[in-house]
Design an enzyme around this catalytic site. Structure first.
Site, PDB file in Angstrom:
ATOM      1  CG  ASP A 216      -1.755   1.264   1.310  1.00 55.20           C
ATOM      2  OD1 ASP A 216      -2.466   1.570   0.341  1.00 55.20           O
ATOM      3  OD2 ASP A 216      -1.678   1.955   2.340  1.00 55.20           O
ATOM      4  CG  ASP A 219       1.835  -0.063   4.965  1.00 56.77           C
ATOM      5  OD1 ASP A 219       1.911  -0.035   3.721  1.00 56.77           O
ATOM      6  OD2 ASP A 219       0.772   0.149   5.577  1.00 56.77           O
ATOM      7  CE1 TYR A 375      -6.209   3.846   2.012  1.00 54.26           C
ATOM      8  CE2 TYR A 375      -5.192   2.075   3.258  1.00 54.26           C
ATOM      9  CZ  TYR A 375      -5.084   3.167   2.432  1.00 54.26           C
ATOM     10  OH  TYR A 375      -3.852   3.589   2.027  1.00 54.26           O
ATOM     11  CD  GLU A 643       1.305   7.269   4.649  1.00 55.14           C
ATOM     12  OE1 GLU A 643       1.272   6.161   5.208  1.00 55.14           O
ATOM     13  OE2 GLU A 643       0.388   8.098   4.737  1.00 55.14           O
TER      14      GLU A 643
END
Length: 673
Positions: A216, A219, A375, A643
């Site tokens: 994703d 990670d 999510y 990120e």
């Protein structure tokens, strides 16, 4: 008037709460049982109001547990804050009855002639030039005009001054990012030298081969919803702007990337002739276990590769539908006349898409997969309708885009059609058909209408802009439209107009022009939302979508101008570049395990906080972005702003392809035909 309209829409949005079926979970994801000291946190996370209608609050790609959510917040305070944020920004500035408003100063340039005080009489001309090092896009002069119906208006938006960028190189880099995110056994032509085979036994806990797909973010969890959403946007951009990929020599790499994820989605379906017995595998990896590990994918232990599934008893309509959309896009792409055409794979992708779609909308199986945690979803109707439209795109079968009178003298909405024509179950328990249609209609407008103003944005969890764009496209292609179809097309059109006006004129701008949502967590991955809205703008122009209240030919100009402003900000117009490997001023310390770990097998928590550039360059990754004040620090531990995720790059990469296509057509200089 426009300002009042948007305020009213916001009030409607903020006061509307839709009731959905109860979530049934086959795995307990109780987000209240979390350790806030997990990897990725520099202390306790911020509090987030539990107001799902206000914004997309889901912790996207969070490395560490999602933020705690307080039980309640005074609704009046929320509304007051949001309306105040709207009212402090005006759509067009002060409206004058006797002339045009002053359009403002030109960023990275200057006005060379004409007055600077409003109102400005019809016939007034303003001229501009750009600073050294910047190129003008748009018209160098604008004129104040008057129309009996439109009032006073400028002939064009003032131009934009921007730097020149190599779009081909950006496409090459972004494709490499997706290669770096691959899970499973890597191909022999793997170009990422610091990556190797990983998670080969994914699915073993369920006796199923679930190797493959994309990790994703930084990670190693495989979340199907954002993975499918990214695949859909990437593939859609490829289908529409194939010429850009061909010119960049990136057709093969793009198709290999979407094939990698689509082959995984095919694996995730356990089909059965009885649709109520279908099983879908929607996630591999326990996020909490995964986020306690800072190391390479190649070295992670197998005991954190939990498998998450759904059935008719434990729903996942949004994931099944989005996976269907992604597979339809893959089917279209692999049926195209390219050197990489694979009709057999296209057929398999399409057949799997159809089954996932049928499962997602079936009356007994339809429902949320998760309403909290990682999510989480606010609706599944937008994904269901999106899936139907991409199936229509892939097949051109009228069953996916049909109309019929339902007795209300209105065209049958796509959602109503899909559900009411479900051959296996056409009704909901204890509801007659008329009541059911009313509910479906309500769901359609509440969950696929781009009226959430400031809060709304195309994202992994909100496909409404895609629905309206495709609906407009397909109805516009028909030779003859009924009155009802015209109304539906106008409705879809108006939703996009509201969406774009909101993002251009209401959403706050950071210094330099990047739009950042002025709300709790609005700056989490700010580049992602701005890039997706840029893609909506480019697609609206690409589909020749006209403004409903204003048929001026340069509406495309305005949307293209906005898209360039957003995408070029990310490429470095304001000094900081957010695409890894694109230049010396780009982010070098993205929040990503594999990129931060040394080539030796040694890694660990020390490398999360290491004060040095990542040893393995994560080419093409789009870093999160600045906060609303334009503040950004290239800090690996700051997952809010540094990120990287698969869904961050998708709308961005497709926007780059669209801009490249405009450049090739000679439209990038003037921004209009």
């Amino acid at each position: 008037m426009e300002k009042i309209l948007v305020s009213v829409l916001m009030l409607i949005c903020l006061s509307t709460v839709t009731t959905h079926p109860t979530l049934v979970k086959d795995i307990n994801m109780n987000v209240e049982k979390r350790d806030n000291n997990s990897v990725g946190f520099d202390g306790p996370p911020p509090d987030v109001p539990d107001e799902d209608d206000l914004a997309d609050r889901t912790p996207v790609g969070l490395d560490g547990p999602p933020p705690d959510v307080p039980d309640e917040e005074d609704e009046s305070e929320i509304k007051t804050r949001y309306i105040r944020n709207i009212e402090k920004r005006d759509l067009k500035g002060t409206i004058y009855s006797d002339g045009c408003f002053y359009p403002g100063e030109l960023r990275y340039g200057k006005q060379t002639s004409g007055p600077t005080v409003a109102p400005m009489a019809p016939g007034t001309v303003l001229q501009y030039e750009c600073d050294t090092g910047y190129t003008m896009r748009g018209e160098a002069s604008i004129e104040c005009k008057y129309h009996s119906k439109l009032g006073h208006y400028w002939s064009f938006y003032m131009p934009i001054c921007t730097k020149e960028y190599d779009y081909d190189q950006v496409l090459r880099l972004s494709n490499k990012f997706y290669e770096a995110q691959r899970s499973g056994k890597l191909p022999s032509d793997n170009r990422i030298d610091w990556r190797g085979d990983s998670a080969l036994d994914d699915g073993a806990m369920a006796g199923k081969d679930l190797s493959g797909g994309w990790y994703d973010a930084g990670d190693h969890v495989k979340f199907n919803l954002p993975m499918a959403s990214a695949t859909t946007l990437l593939g859609w951009g490829f289908i529409e702007f194939y010429d850009a990929y061909e010119a960049a020599g990136e057709v093969g790499h793009l198709m290999a990337n979407i094939r990698w994820s689509c082959e995984y989605f095919i694996k995730t379906l356990d089909d059965d002739p009885d649709i109520t017995k279908i099983r879908v595998y929607y996630q591999v990896g326990d996020p909490l276990k995964d986020h306690s590990y800072w190391g390479k994918a190649e070295n992670m232990a197998g005991d954190n590769r939990d498998v998450y599934t759904c059935t008719c008893g434990s729903h996942c309509s949004e994931i099944a539908a989005e996976s269907s959309a992604a597979l339809s896009v893959c089917s279209i792409a692999f049926n195209m006349s390219t050197p990489y055409r694979d009709v057999a794979f296209a057929k398999t992708a399409l057949e799997t898409s159809k089954r996932l779609f049928e499962f997602s909308k079936h009356g007994e199986c339809r429902g949320f997969y998760r309403k909290d945690g990682f999510y989480k979803s606010r609706s599944y109707w937008d994904e269901i309708v999106e899936a139907s439209l991409f199936l229509y795109y892939a097949t051109r079968h009228g069953e996916y885009l049909s109309e019929a009178s339902l007795g209300y003298s209105n065209t049958e909405d796509v959602v109503e059609h899909l559900v009411s024509n479900d051959n296996s179950d056409v009704s909901m328990p204890e509801m007659n058909s008329a009541d059911f249609i009313t509910v479906a209609k309500s769901e359609f407008f509440l969950n696929t209408g781009a009226v959430q103003a400031v809060a709304a944005c195309l994202s992994w969890g909100d496909k409404r802009p895609v629905v309206h764009l495709l609906l407009y496209k397909f109805l516009k292609e028909k030779d003859i439209l009924s009155t009802a179809e015209k109304d539906m097309m106008k409705k879809a059109q108006s939703k996009i107009v509201i969406y774009m006006n909101t993002w251009m004129h209401v959403v706050a701008s950071a210094p330099g022009g990047l739009r950042v949502r002025d709300m709790v967590n609005g700056d989490w991955g700010s580049n992602r939302y701005a890039a997706n809205s840029a893609f909506v703008a480019l697609m609206a122009a690409h589909y020749s979508l006209k403004m409903t209240y204003n048929s001026r030919e340069y509406s495309f100009y305005e949307w293209r101008r906005f898209a360039i402003e957003q995408i070029h900000y990310m490429l470095g117009d304001h000094g900081q570049c957010y695409v890894v490997g694109f230049g010396d001023n780009c982010c070098k310390r993205p929040h990503h395990r594999g990129s931060s770990c040394p080539k030796s097998d040694t890694c660990g928590m020390t490398y999360l906080n290491m004060n040095a550039d990542n040893p393995n360059r994560l080419d093409g990754a789009l870093c999160g972005g600045p906060d609303i004040n334009g503040v950004y620090t290239d800090n690996r531990s700051d997952y809010f702003h540094n990120e990287v995720t698969c869904d961050y790059n998708a709308g961005f990469q497709s926007s780059i392809a669209a801009l490249k296509s405009l450049q090739m057509a000679g439209l990038l200089d003037t921004l209009h035909d």
